[in-house]
Design a protein around this motif. Structure first.
Motif, PDB file in Angstrom:
ATOM      1  N   SER A 259       0.638  -1.689   0.035  1.00 32.54           N
ATOM      2  CA  SER A 259       0.198  -0.159   0.192  1.00 32.54           C
ATOM      3  C   SER A 259       1.277   1.378  -0.122  1.00 32.54           C
ATOM      4  O   SER A 259       1.560   1.302   1.043  1.00 32.54           O
ATOM      5  CB  SER A 259      -0.915   0.324   1.022  1.00 32.54           C
ATOM      6  OG  SER A 259      -2.141   1.433   1.438  1.00 32.54           O
ATOM      7  N   HIS A 263      -4.658   3.061   1.493  1.00 32.06           N
ATOM      8  CA  HIS A 263      -5.930   2.073   1.492  1.00 32.06           C
ATOM      9  C   HIS A 263      -6.286   0.657   1.364  1.00 32.06           C
ATOM     10  O   HIS A 263      -7.054   0.681   2.142  1.00 32.06           O
ATOM     11  CB  HIS A 263      -6.503   3.134  -0.113  1.00 32.06           C
ATOM     12  CG  HIS A 263      -7.080   4.200   0.230  1.00 32.06           C
ATOM     13  ND1 HIS A 263      -5.934   5.602  -0.681  1.00 32.06           N
ATOM     14  CD2 HIS A 263      -7.378   5.481   0.570  1.00 32.06           C
ATOM     15  CE1 HIS A 263      -5.942   6.584  -0.528  1.00 32.06           C
ATOM     16  NE2 HIS A 263      -7.287   6.487   0.228  1.00 32.06           N
ATOM     17  N   THR A 264      -5.097   0.283   0.619  1.00 28.66           N
ATOM     18  CA  THR A 264      -5.175  -1.512   1.064  1.00 28.66           C
ATOM     19  C   THR A 264      -5.022  -1.894   1.942  1.00 28.66           C
ATOM     20  O   THR A 264      -5.130  -3.361   2.105  1.00 28.66           O
ATOM     21  CB  THR A 264      -4.219  -1.923  -0.217  1.00 28.66           C
ATOM     22  OG1 THR A 264      -4.316  -0.955  -1.584  1.00 28.66           O
ATOM     23  CG2 THR A 264      -4.179  -3.607  -0.346  1.00 28.66           C
ATOM     24  N   CYS A 311      -1.810  -2.952  -3.632  1.00 28.63           N
ATOM     25  CA  CYS A 311      -2.445  -1.573  -5.138  1.00 28.63           C
ATOM     26  C   CYS A 311      -1.726  -1.483  -6.175  1.00 28.63           C
ATOM     27  O   CYS A 311      -0.648  -2.612  -6.347  1.00 28.63           O
ATOM     28  CB  CYS A 311      -1.987  -0.059  -4.495  1.00 28.63           C
ATOM     29  SG  CYS A 311      -0.269   0.038  -3.960  1.00 28.63           S
ATOM     30  N   SER A 343      -6.366  -2.993  -5.300  1.00 26.09           N
ATOM     31  CA  SER A 343      -6.853  -1.582  -5.288  1.00 26.09           C
ATOM     32  C   SER A 343      -6.139  -1.263  -6.978  1.00 26.09           C
ATOM     33  O   SER A 343      -5.266  -1.367  -7.639  1.00 26.09           O
ATOM     34  CB  SER A 343      -6.686  -1.252  -4.461  1.00 26.09           C
ATOM     35  OG  SER A 343      -4.846  -0.798  -3.945  1.00 26.09           O
ATOM     36  N   GLU A 371     -11.911  -6.265  -5.661  1.00 26.09           N
ATOM     37  CA  GLU A 371     -11.058  -4.756  -6.463  1.00 26.09           C
ATOM     38  C   GLU A 371     -11.754  -3.505  -6.113  1.00 26.09           C
ATOM     39  O   GLU A 371     -12.781  -3.731  -6.514  1.00 26.09           O
ATOM     40  CB  GLU A 371     -11.092  -5.130  -7.997  1.00 26.09           C
ATOM     41  CG  GLU A 371     -10.663  -4.465  -9.167  1.00 26.09           C
ATOM     42  CD  GLU A 371     -10.087  -4.671 -10.177  1.00 26.09           C
ATOM     43  OE1 GLU A 371      -9.164  -5.078 -10.795  1.00 26.09           O
ATOM     44  OE2 GLU A 371     -11.136  -4.559 -10.832  1.00 26.09           O
ATOM     45  N   VAL A 372     -11.284  -3.026  -5.731  1.00 22.58           N
ATOM     46  CA  VAL A 372     -11.439  -1.687  -5.434  1.00 22.58           C
ATOM     47  C   VAL A 372     -10.484  -0.774  -6.301  1.00 22.58           C
ATOM     48  O   VAL A 372      -9.761  -0.353  -6.494  1.00 22.58           O
ATOM     49  CB  VAL A 372     -10.986  -1.298  -4.049  1.00 22.58           C
ATOM     50  CG1 VAL A 372     -11.430   0.062  -2.900  1.00 22.58           C
ATOM     51  CG2 VAL A 372     -11.610  -2.170  -2.788  1.00 22.58           C
ATOM     52  N   TYR A 373     -11.672   0.783  -6.649  1.00 24.90           N
ATOM     53  CA  TYR A 373     -11.377   1.599  -6.944  1.00 24.90           C
ATOM     54  C   TYR A 373     -10.943   2.505  -6.480  1.00 24.90           C
ATOM     55  O   TYR A 373     -11.757   2.755  -5.112  1.00 24.90           O
ATOM     56  CB  TYR A 373     -12.582   2.041  -8.206  1.00 24.90           C
ATOM     57  CG  TYR A 373     -12.176   3.489  -8.747  1.00 24.90           C
ATOM     58  CD1 TYR A 373     -10.896   4.107  -9.262  1.00 24.90           C
ATOM     59  CD2 TYR A 373     -13.016   4.331  -8.456  1.00 24.90           C
ATOM     60  CE1 TYR A 373     -10.906   5.305 -10.146  1.00 24.90           C
ATOM     61  CE2 TYR A 373     -12.969   5.755  -9.256  1.00 24.90           C
ATOM     62  CZ  TYR A 373     -11.524   6.131  -9.264  1.00 24.90           C
ATOM     63  OH  TYR A 373     -11.525   7.293  -9.761  1.00 24.90           O
ATOM     64  N   ALA A 376     -11.572   1.639  -1.075  1.00 25.80           N
ATOM     65  CA  ALA A 376     -12.968   1.177   0.012  1.00 25.80           C
ATOM     66  C   ALA A 376     -13.786   1.901   0.297  1.00 25.80           C
ATOM     67  O   ALA A 376     -13.508   2.368   1.036  1.00 25.80           O
ATOM     68  CB  ALA A 376     -12.000   0.326   0.741  1.00 25.80           C
ATOM     69  N   ASP A 380     -17.085  -2.519   0.290  1.00 25.54           N
ATOM     70  CA  ASP A 380     -16.200  -2.622  -0.751  1.00 25.54           C
ATOM     71  C   ASP A 380     -15.391  -3.326   1.027  1.00 25.54           C
ATOM     72  O   ASP A 380     -14.938  -4.279   0.984  1.00 25.54           O
ATOM     73  CB  ASP A 380     -14.800  -2.287  -1.027  1.00 25.54           C
ATOM     74  CG  ASP A 380     -15.720  -1.403  -2.351  1.00 25.54           C
ATOM     75  OD1 ASP A 380     -16.077  -2.266  -2.859  1.00 25.54           O
ATOM     76  OD2 ASP A 380     -15.301  -0.382  -2.281  1.00 25.54           O
TER      77      ASP A 380
END
Length: 396
Positions: A259, A263-264, A311, A343, A371-373, A376, A380
């Motif tokens: 990450s 975020h991840t 990520c 991500s 899978e996250v844009y 999250a 998510d």
């Protein structure tokens, strides 16, 4: 003057502790140092050294070997392994004892020439061949690819000592006592497993073959080339090697993430929460950028579940996660459950790369694959939580 340690009848430890080398093979950290174990067996008619040590420790090693010899010449050097941390002082021994004979197998001789220019006085042995020192008969067994092609072990049929080379070895220098009954198992077992995962684990199928090959020997002691010497309970370490080489993990999970901005990491924490909700009590959360891969490999060998989250970095897998995946592919662990999540922001890539990895490593996948844009969402994170729960339930 440095002192040798008597470890069995007519048998001496002539090894050294290394607290100065930071990285074993310039790859694996050594926070507790490392021991280079070498030995001498003093028979009534001949003497033999079992390996040497790494080059910088000439004075300490020769002091100990000279004490063990007690005024006698060194007749034989058994070369169980040609790697320089075992064979670093071969040339120096030959200078001191020009008539020294070298015991090795067919694959040892070319390496003796390549590393040391030695072509004479080489006695080539094969499985089951013996050397009688007078009161001590040494028996040789090849264990190719544990972990070099010329690797072999030496068994003293008189004392029941197995000089096991890198097998049953571990990281960590000796802190006072050198034997298993002189220290708590917790002090050596984790470092032994880390050594196994990094150095030996790729060859686990060969470990199984070697255990069968050595199974008929009446082993009383196991003296490896690194780490603790086992005289109290050698069957314990044999059973550990059997377990590790069969990839028999404990109920527990290793969650590894890469990450850049956290975020991840939040996704990885949600996986851990799901694992905990599924009653998994051994959970290891690792930032691939901040944890040396050797500790990640160790715990992957120890536990049954793996979650990898990354990520996307320049349309590909995050570099630190790519390094972890590369080392796993090299070792091909088995009997593990695998969960994946990725991500991305302006371009996808991480999850696809993890999926490609999963196809190659051939571990059973547990869903959902997440899978996250960007960052999250609660939905998510719920999927990540569910992934953790499902991994936990897969182990039940």
């Amino acid at each position: 003057m440095y002192k040798a340690v008597q470890v069995n009848k007519d048998t001496w430890w002539t090894g050294v502790n290394d607290y100065e080398t930071d990285m074993f093979e310039s790859l694996w950290p050594l926070p507790q140092g490392v021991a280079y174990n070498a030995y001498a067996v003093i028979g009534s008619t001949a003497t033999a050294a079992i390996d040497t040590v790494k080059g910088p420790w000439l004075d300490e090693y020769t002091d100990k070997l000279t004490e063990a010899l007690n005024g006698r010449a060194l007749n034989y050097l058994v070369v169980n392994h040609m790697e320089p941390d075992h064979a670093g002082l071969i040339s120096q021994l030959l200078t001191r004892w020009p008539s020294l004979k070298f015991i090795g197998n067919a694959k040892t001789a070319p390496m003796l020439k390549g590393y040391h220019g030695i072509t004479d006085n080489i006695i080539t042995v094969k499985d089951g061949d013996t050397l009688d020192l007078g009161g001590h008969v040494l028996r040789f067994t090849t264990v190719p690819m544990l972990h070099w092609p010329e690797s072999m072990v030496t068994f003293d049929t008189t004392t029941g000592v197995l000089f096991s080379n890198d097998s049953f070895g571990g990281f960590g220098a000796h802190e006072g006592g050198i034997f298993d009954d002189e220290k708590n198992p917790s002090r050596w077992e984790d470092e032994m497993l880390r050594y196994y995962a990094c150095i030996v684990g790729k060859y686990s199928n060969i470990v199984q073959a070697a255990l069968k090959k050595l199974g008929g020997l009446p082993i009383k002691n196991i003296f490896p080339s690194h780490g603790t010497l086992f005289r109290h309970d050698p069957q314990k370490v044999i059973s550990l090697y059997d377990k590790w080489s069969k990839y028999e993990g404990e109920n527990g999970a290793v969650v590894v993430y890469g990450s850049m901005y956290g975020h991840t990491r939040k996704m990885a924490e949600a996986v851990c929460t799901g694992l905990s909700a599924a009653k998994v009590r051994d959970i290891r959360l690792y930032d691939a950028s901040r944890t040396d891969p050797s500790y990640i490999l160790r715990d992957i060998w120890k536990f049954k579940a793996i979650a990898l989250l990354s990520c996307t970095y320049n349309t590909q897998l995050y570099p630190a996660m790519e390094a972890v995946c590369s080392k796993l592919l090299n070792r091909m662990p088995k009997n593990k459950f695998l969960g994946l999540a990725g991500s991305y922001s302006w371009s996808k890539g991480a999850l696809t790369a993890l999926q490609d990895f999963a196809e190659k490593v051939k571990l059973p996948k547990i869903g959902p694959e997440v899978e996250v844009y960007a960052s999250a969402t609660p939905e998510d994170l719920q999927k990540c939580f569910d992934l953790g729960v499902n991994l936990g339930e897969a182990m039940a």
